[in-house]
Design a protein around this motif. Sequence first.
Motif, short mmCIF file in Angstrom:
data_model
loop_
_atom_site.label_atom_id
_atom_site.label_comp_id
_atom_site.label_asym_id
_atom_site.label_seq_id
_atom_site.Cartn_x
_atom_site.Cartn_y
_atom_site.Cartn_z
N TRP A 25 14.42 -11.10 7.16
CA TRP A 25 15.02 -11.71 5.98
C TRP A 25 14.56 -10.99 4.71
CZ3 TRP A 25 18.74 -15.16 7.01
CH2 TRP A 25 18.73 -15.79 8.26
N PHE A 26 13.34 -10.48 4.78
CA PHE A 26 12.80 -9.78 3.61
C PHE A 26 11.64 -8.90 4.05
CE2 PHE A 26 9.45 -9.50 0.39
CZ PHE A 26 10.12 -8.89 -0.66
N LEU A 27 11.52 -7.71 3.43
CA LEU A 27 10.37 -6.84 3.64
C LEU A 27 10.18 -6.01 2.37
CD1 LEU A 27 8.11 -5.75 5.39
CD2 LEU A 27 9.73 -4.15 6.44
N GLY A 28 9.06 -6.25 1.67
CA GLY A 28 8.83 -5.54 0.42
C GLY A 28 7.39 -5.58 -0.01
N ASN A 29 7.17 -5.20 -1.27
CA ASN A 29 5.83 -5.11 -1.82
C ASN A 29 5.18 -6.49 -1.96
OD1 ASN A 29 4.01 -5.03 -4.48
ND2 ASN A 29 3.97 -3.01 -3.50
N ASN A 30 3.87 -6.51 -1.81
CA ASN A 30 3.13 -7.78 -1.88
C ASN A 30 2.09 -7.74 -3.00
OD1 ASN A 30 2.44 -10.40 -1.07
ND2 ASN A 30 0.80 -9.65 0.29
N GLY A 31 2.39 -7.02 -4.07
CA GLY A 31 1.51 -7.02 -5.22
C GLY A 31 0.57 -5.85 -5.30
N GLY A 32 0.66 -4.92 -4.38
CA GLY A 32 -0.21 -3.74 -4.42
C GLY A 32 0.46 -2.57 -3.74
N PRO A 33 0.02 -1.33 -4.04
CA PRO A 33 0.67 -0.15 -3.46
C PRO A 33 0.49 -0.03 -1.95
CG PRO A 33 -1.31 0.46 -4.64
CD PRO A 33 -1.08 -0.99 -4.95
N GLN A 34 -0.57 -0.64 -1.42
CA GLN A 34 -0.81 -0.55 0.02
C GLN A 34 -0.76 -1.93 0.67
OE1 GLN A 34 -0.83 2.31 1.26
NE2 GLN A 34 -1.33 3.63 -0.47
N SER A 35 0.01 -2.82 0.08
CA SER A 35 0.14 -4.17 0.61
C SER A 35 1.62 -4.53 0.66
CB SER A 35 -0.61 -5.17 -0.28
OG SER A 35 -0.51 -6.47 0.24
N ALA A 36 2.04 -5.13 1.78
CA ALA A 36 3.45 -5.49 1.95
C ALA A 36 3.57 -6.90 2.50
CB ALA A 36 4.14 -4.50 2.87
N GLN A 37 4.78 -7.40 2.46
CA GLN A 37 5.03 -8.75 2.95
C GLN A 37 6.44 -8.83 3.53
OE1 GLN A 37 3.84 -12.59 0.75
NE2 GLN A 37 6.00 -12.37 0.22
N GLY A 38 6.57 -9.51 4.65
CA GLY A 38 7.87 -9.63 5.29
C GLY A 38 8.13 -11.05 5.74
N THR A 39 9.40 -11.46 5.68
CA THR A 39 9.81 -12.77 6.18
C THR A 39 10.75 -12.54 7.37
OG1 THR A 39 9.67 -13.73 3.97
CG2 THR A 39 10.91 -14.96 5.62
N VAL A 40 10.39 -13.11 8.51
CA VAL A 40 11.15 -12.84 9.74
C VAL A 40 11.32 -14.12 10.55
CG1 VAL A 40 10.29 -10.46 9.87
CG2 VAL A 40 9.09 -12.28 11.09
N SER A 41 12.22 -14.06 11.54
CA SER A 41 12.38 -15.14 12.51
C SER A 41 12.93 -14.57 13.81
CB SER A 41 13.32 -16.22 11.97
OG SER A 41 14.63 -15.68 11.80
N ASP A 42 12.85 -15.37 14.86
CA ASP A 42 13.39 -14.95 16.16
C ASP A 42 14.90 -15.19 16.15
OD1 ASP A 42 14.16 -14.82 18.94
OD2 ASP A 42 12.03 -15.01 19.42
N LYS A 43 15.68 -14.22 16.66
CA LYS A 43 17.14 -14.35 16.70
C LYS A 43 17.57 -15.54 17.55
CE LYS A 43 18.29 -9.47 15.95
NZ LYS A 43 18.92 -8.25 16.53
N ALA A 44 16.74 -15.91 18.51
CA ALA A 44 17.08 -17.03 19.39
C ALA A 44 16.84 -18.37 18.71
CB ALA A 44 16.27 -16.95 20.67
N GLY A 45 16.27 -18.35 17.52
CA GLY A 45 15.98 -19.59 16.81
C GLY A 45 14.49 -19.80 16.65
N GLY A 46 14.13 -20.86 15.94
CA GLY A 46 12.73 -21.14 15.71
C GLY A 46 12.36 -20.97 14.25
N PRO A 47 11.10 -21.16 13.91
CA PRO A 47 10.67 -21.12 12.51
C PRO A 47 10.69 -19.72 11.92
CG PRO A 47 8.77 -21.33 13.95
CD PRO A 47 9.97 -21.44 14.83
N LYS A 48 10.71 -19.68 10.59
CA LYS A 48 10.55 -18.42 9.87
C LYS A 48 9.07 -18.22 9.58
CE LYS A 48 15.00 -18.17 7.42
NZ LYS A 48 15.64 -18.11 6.08
N TYR A 49 8.67 -16.93 9.54
CA TYR A 49 7.29 -16.60 9.24
C TYR A 49 7.26 -15.62 8.06
CZ TYR A 49 6.20 -18.55 13.85
OH TYR A 49 6.08 -19.39 14.91
N ARG A 50 6.29 -15.84 7.17
CA ARG A 50 6.05 -14.89 6.10
C ARG A 50 4.71 -14.21 6.42
NH1 ARG A 50 7.14 -17.61 0.94
NH2 ARG A 50 5.08 -18.56 1.11
N VAL A 51 4.75 -12.90 6.58
CA VAL A 51 3.58 -12.17 7.07
C VAL A 51 3.10 -11.18 6.01
CG1 VAL A 51 2.66 -10.73 8.92
CG2 VAL A 51 4.51 -12.34 9.40
N ALA A 52 1.83 -11.25 5.65
CA ALA A 52 1.22 -10.31 4.73
C ALA A 52 0.49 -9.24 5.54
CB ALA A 52 0.24 -11.02 3.80
N ILE A 53 0.72 -7.97 5.19
CA ILE A 53 0.08 -6.85 5.90
C ILE A 53 -0.50 -5.87 4.88
CG2 ILE A 53 1.49 -7.03 7.99
CD1 ILE A 53 3.32 -4.87 6.87
#
Length: 218
Positions: free
Chosen positions: A173-201
């Motif tokens: 759903w989203f994958l972009g910067n998370n406030g720093g040059p070496q930090s990112a954040q993505g929002t994803v879910s399973d195509k089969a259904g289920g909750p969405k997750y926001r992941v910081a990396i």
Amino acid sequence: MGNFEENDEASRARKLAKRRKTNLILNSLITIVLLLIVFVTVKIFFGDGQSEAEKSDSVVVDKQLANEKADGDSGNEDEEEEVEEEKQDASDLEEESESADEELEEESEPTITEGGSSPDVKQTIVNPDWKPVGTTQTGEHQAVYDESSVDWQEMLKAISYATGIDGGNMTVWFLGNNGGPQSAQGTVSDKAGGPKYRVAIDWVDGEGWKPVKVEELK
């Protein structure tokens, strides 16, 4: 007178016949005795030689059987040693597997707290045992948010690692910067259904992207 001569000749004929019969019997007995002597002589000289040869052959056969038995025992010992080694190897592998399972169990105990960084967060998951997922990139790193880039694919690999969602079944759903040059954040879910997750990396030089935090969204 004539009768007397005839009787005398008959008597001499009988004596001569009897003598011939006696001589024949004696000659037969002598022949038998000679044959017995020859047989005994042959038995003594040649029979002993044959017996010694048979004894020698018997000794050779016994040695061969002893050697074969020794080889068989040695082969059995080798087979037993191989079986024991295989059992030991199997035991070692089982212990290593159990140890690895224990380590995985220890690593699979993340910290889960209610809520998160925003009102739409149901719960937050943090696992200090998360590791960087590796990278094929070299040199100085700069985050690239392009779906065709290696960096993008490695980001999704880290997100899949943290959430357990297979990359082939993942909706991004989203994958972009998370406030720093070496930090990112993505929002994803399973195509089969289920909750969405926001992941910081975060990026780790030489090791790739590492999950830092997973938030399950409401």
